[in-house]
Enzyme design. Structure first.
Site, short mmCIF file in Angstrom:
data_model
loop_
_atom_site.label_atom_id
_atom_site.label_comp_id
_atom_site.label_asym_id
_atom_site.label_seq_id
_atom_site.Cartn_x
_atom_site.Cartn_y
_atom_site.Cartn_z
N PRO A 138 -2.88 -4.93 83.72
CA PRO A 138 -1.39 -5.15 82.78
C PRO A 138 -0.33 -5.57 83.80
CG PRO A 138 -2.41 -2.99 82.45
CD PRO A 138 -3.23 -3.32 83.46
N CYS A 139 0.47 -6.51 83.26
CA CYS A 139 1.70 -6.95 83.78
C CYS A 139 2.71 -6.08 83.30
CB CYS A 139 2.21 -8.56 83.59
SG CYS A 139 0.83 -9.67 84.25
N MET A 140 2.74 -5.87 81.89
CA MET A 140 3.78 -5.11 81.32
C MET A 140 3.39 -3.55 81.72
SD MET A 140 5.23 -4.73 77.34
CE MET A 140 3.61 -3.71 76.80
#
EC number: 2.1.1.-
Length: 217
Positions: A138-140
């Protein structure tokens, strides 16, 4: 001549479109080019904070490739936790069924109902036993909800943030998520703040970003 290395700026934006254009402007004019661990060239500005006062108007920037139909689908996946397009994972799955165990959005809603001033209404997407061993992570990383001044506000942390391609969709989805949480809790939705540790644009978007920045300066 390469830009002087700089970390940290704050944008106070009127809406999502304003946030996107001003963020691109900072990355393009003050970021530095690096080659990431996958071999892609990016132009990066570190620790960019964007405070969006009204993320419910002008949600779709004119120059984004995203249209309303795709954005609605993205928002639906974020809120519901469904994997409509058969991705390896979605943010919604991580929020709604973290590690197959916890519906974090339901937790956030119940926590804010129970204790409106709580500082514990936080949801995370990172699963260390999983994400330290796979390629797609995940980036978030974190969504934090707080009720202040009779509105629920959202602060979101991105470890890595594709501003050119993903920011409009991310913020459209987050604005819909915040509206959903606010309705369930029984308060008004408020401000969204994003903190992007690596705010960047990929080299395949450089021409687009350069043209956009020229148009707004």
């Amino acid at each position: 001549m390469e830009n002087k290395f700089e970390i940290g700026r704050i944008i106070r934006a009127k809406n999502i479109s304003d946030a996107w254009y001003r963020g691109l402007n900072i990355i393009w004019n003050h970021g530095r080019v690096i080659t990431d661990e996958r071999g892609s060239q990016i132009k990066e500005f570190m620790d960019l904070m964007v405070v969006i006062e009204n993320p419910y108007t002008d949600r779709i920037p004119a120059d984004t490739a995203w249209n309303e139909e795709r954005l609605e689908e993205y928002a639906k996946q974020l809120i519901s936790g469904e994997n409509i397009q058969d991705f390896e994972y979605t943010y919604g799955q991580r929020l709604r069924n973290w590690n197959g165990e916890v519906d974090q959005i339901e937790y956030v809603i119940e926590k804010l109902k129970e204790s409106p001033t709580s500082r514990r209404a936080t949801a995370v997407t990172w699963i260390p036993p999983v994400d330290t061993k796979v390629n797609e992570v995940p980036c978030m990383i974190l969504d934090d909800f707080k009720i202040r001044d009779e509105k629920v506000h959202l602060t979101t942390l991105f470890r890595s943030h594709d501003f050119g391609g993903a920011y409009p969709a991310n913020l459209y989805g987050l604005s819909k998520l915040l509206e959903y949480v606010a309705e369930k809790v029984g308060v008004e939705p408020g401000v969204i703040t994003t903190v992007s540790i690596s705010a960047h644009v990929y080299d395949h978007d450089w021409d687009m970003v350069e043209n956009i920045v020229k148009g707004i300066n």
